[in-house]
Enzyme design. Structure first.
Site, short mmCIF file in Angstrom:
data_model
loop_
_atom_site.label_atom_id
_atom_site.label_comp_id
_atom_site.label_asym_id
_atom_site.label_seq_id
_atom_site.Cartn_x
_atom_site.Cartn_y
_atom_site.Cartn_z
N SER A 63 4.96 6.88 2.17
CA SER A 63 5.37 5.71 1.39
C SER A 63 6.87 5.75 1.18
CB SER A 63 4.67 5.73 0.03
OG SER A 63 5.36 4.84 -0.85
N HIS A 109 3.92 3.19 4.88
CA HIS A 109 3.33 2.49 3.73
C HIS A 109 4.45 1.82 2.92
CE1 HIS A 109 0.14 2.02 0.64
NE2 HIS A 109 1.08 2.30 -0.26
N ASP A 127 5.31 -0.36 -0.48
CA ASP A 127 4.79 -0.72 -1.80
C ASP A 127 5.55 -1.92 -2.36
OD1 ASP A 127 2.76 1.27 -2.46
OD2 ASP A 127 4.40 2.70 -2.18
N MET A 186 6.03 -4.49 -5.30
CA MET A 186 5.77 -4.64 -6.75
C MET A 186 6.63 -5.76 -7.31
SD MET A 186 5.80 -0.66 -7.90
CE MET A 186 5.09 0.64 -6.86
N HIS A 225 1.13 -2.69 0.88
CA HIS A 225 0.30 -2.62 -0.32
C HIS A 225 0.88 -3.58 -1.36
CE1 HIS A 225 -0.90 0.26 -3.91
NE2 HIS A 225 -1.52 -0.91 -3.99
N MET A 276 1.20 -5.14 -4.78
CA MET A 276 0.95 -5.01 -6.22
C MET A 276 1.67 -6.17 -6.91
SD MET A 276 1.47 -0.89 -6.34
CE MET A 276 2.29 -0.94 -4.75
N MET A 330 -6.86 3.82 -5.34
CA MET A 330 -5.69 4.35 -6.04
C MET A 330 -6.08 5.67 -6.72
SD MET A 330 -3.18 2.41 -5.36
CE MET A 330 -2.01 3.40 -6.31
N ASP A 385 -4.03 6.87 -2.33
CA ASP A 385 -2.61 6.60 -2.62
C ASP A 385 -2.27 7.08 -4.02
OD1 ASP A 385 -0.06 5.54 -2.82
OD2 ASP A 385 -0.68 3.45 -2.66
C1 DX5 Z 1 2.18 3.72 -6.46
C2 DX5 Z 1 2.30 3.41 -5.00
C3 DX5 Z 1 2.26 4.58 -4.11
C4 DX5 Z 1 3.36 5.57 -4.31
C5 DX5 Z 1 2.75 6.91 -4.08
O1 DX5 Z 1 1.95 2.56 -7.17
O2 DX5 Z 1 1.25 2.54 -4.61
O3 DX5 Z 1 2.18 4.20 -2.73
O4 DX5 Z 1 4.44 5.41 -3.42
O5 DX5 Z 1 3.71 7.85 -4.39
P1 DX5 Z 1 3.40 9.37 -4.62
O6 DX5 Z 1 2.85 9.91 -3.32
O7 DX5 Z 1 4.73 9.92 -4.96
O8 DX5 Z 1 2.40 9.49 -5.73
ZN ZN Z 2 0.98 2.22 -2.38
#
Ligand code: DX5
Ligand code: ZN
Length: 219
Positions: free
Chosen positions: A7, A32, A34, A36, A65, A67, A136, A174
């Site tokens: 990620s 990956h 993320d 947000m 992903h 969010m 998650m 994740d």
């Molecule tokens: C959190 C994200 C993850 C995050 C995971 O909301 O969806 O993808 O990057 O990070 P680590 O591996 O550091 O927990």
């Molecule tokens: Zn993620």
């Protein structure tokens, strides 16, 4: 095959292309991303503009992903930007069946994500239509959090549900994945492993990537 998906949330964005190349050479399978929006989760990251740049840096599949609120408004933009897999949270989407169909019609693989407090059974009636189930293993929003232990039980439930409904989705985890817990997760039946901090905050990004890849690839 077991898939490692670093990620980039924890990557050094002043050096993004170099960091992505490092993990690619060291054995990463997917990247990956993320997304947000500061509403669905209390943090803001990046949008299609960065995904498009990442797509030019790497040939690896992009696992996006979402969010965000109202993800249906942005699906097309992310697919145009190069998303290969798109996952949407079941907690956010009312017309989930419709959205999964839309993602597939636009040419991407479609998946759903469940938060740590969302029952695995809530995906039962979408199971046969999805390519990916993302469980998650932390509360979404931030990198570097601690793995939530009852996730293992939830993975077992997802494996059973997949068998029961003869579904074909990959199971992805994740949050808080590292060299201490990834073997247990692989043994529990996980197919795709997202890792942020344990790769990009490591002293040696390449070595951390290869180590995780080797652990999941060995029997
Ligand atoms: C959190 C994200 C993850 C995050 C995971 O909301 O969806 O993808 O990057 O990070 P680590 O591996 O550091 O927990
Ligand atoms: Zn993620």
């Amino acid at each position: 095959m077991k898939i490692l998906a670093p990620s980039i949330l924890s990557a050094d964005f002043t050096n993004l292309s170099q960091q992505i190349r490092l993990v690619e050479i060291a054995g990463a399978d997917w990247i990956h991303c993320d997304i947000m929006d500061g509403h669905f989760v209390p943090n803001i990251t990046f949008g299609p503009f960065i995904v498009e740049a990442v797509n030019r840096i790497t040939n690896l599949p992009l696992d996006v992903h979402l969010m965000i609120e109202s993800p249906e408004l942005y699906i097309n933009d992310f697919i145009q930007a190069g998303a290969d897999y798109i996952t949407v949270h079941v907690e956010e989407v009312i017309h989930l069946n419709r959205l999964i169909n839309q993602i597939k019609e636009l040419g991407a693989k479609a998946g759903v994500v469940i938060n740590p407090s969302t029952p695995v059974q809530s995906i039962k009636d979408i199971a046969e239509y999805i390519d990916l189930l993302l469980i998650m293993t932390v509360n979404p929003g931030f990198g570097g959090q601690k793995f939530i232990p009852n996730s293992i039980r939830r993975i077992h439930e997802a494996v059973e549900l997949r068998e029961k409904f003869r579904a074909k989705f990959l199971i992805e985890v994740d949050g808080g994945i590292n060299n201490q817990n990834i073997r247990t997760l692989a043994d529990a039946g996980v197919d795709v492993f997202v890792a942020g901090a344990s790769i990009f905050k490591a002293d040696n990004i390449s070595a951390a990537t290869t180590e995780l890849k080797n652990i999941i690839s060995s029997k």
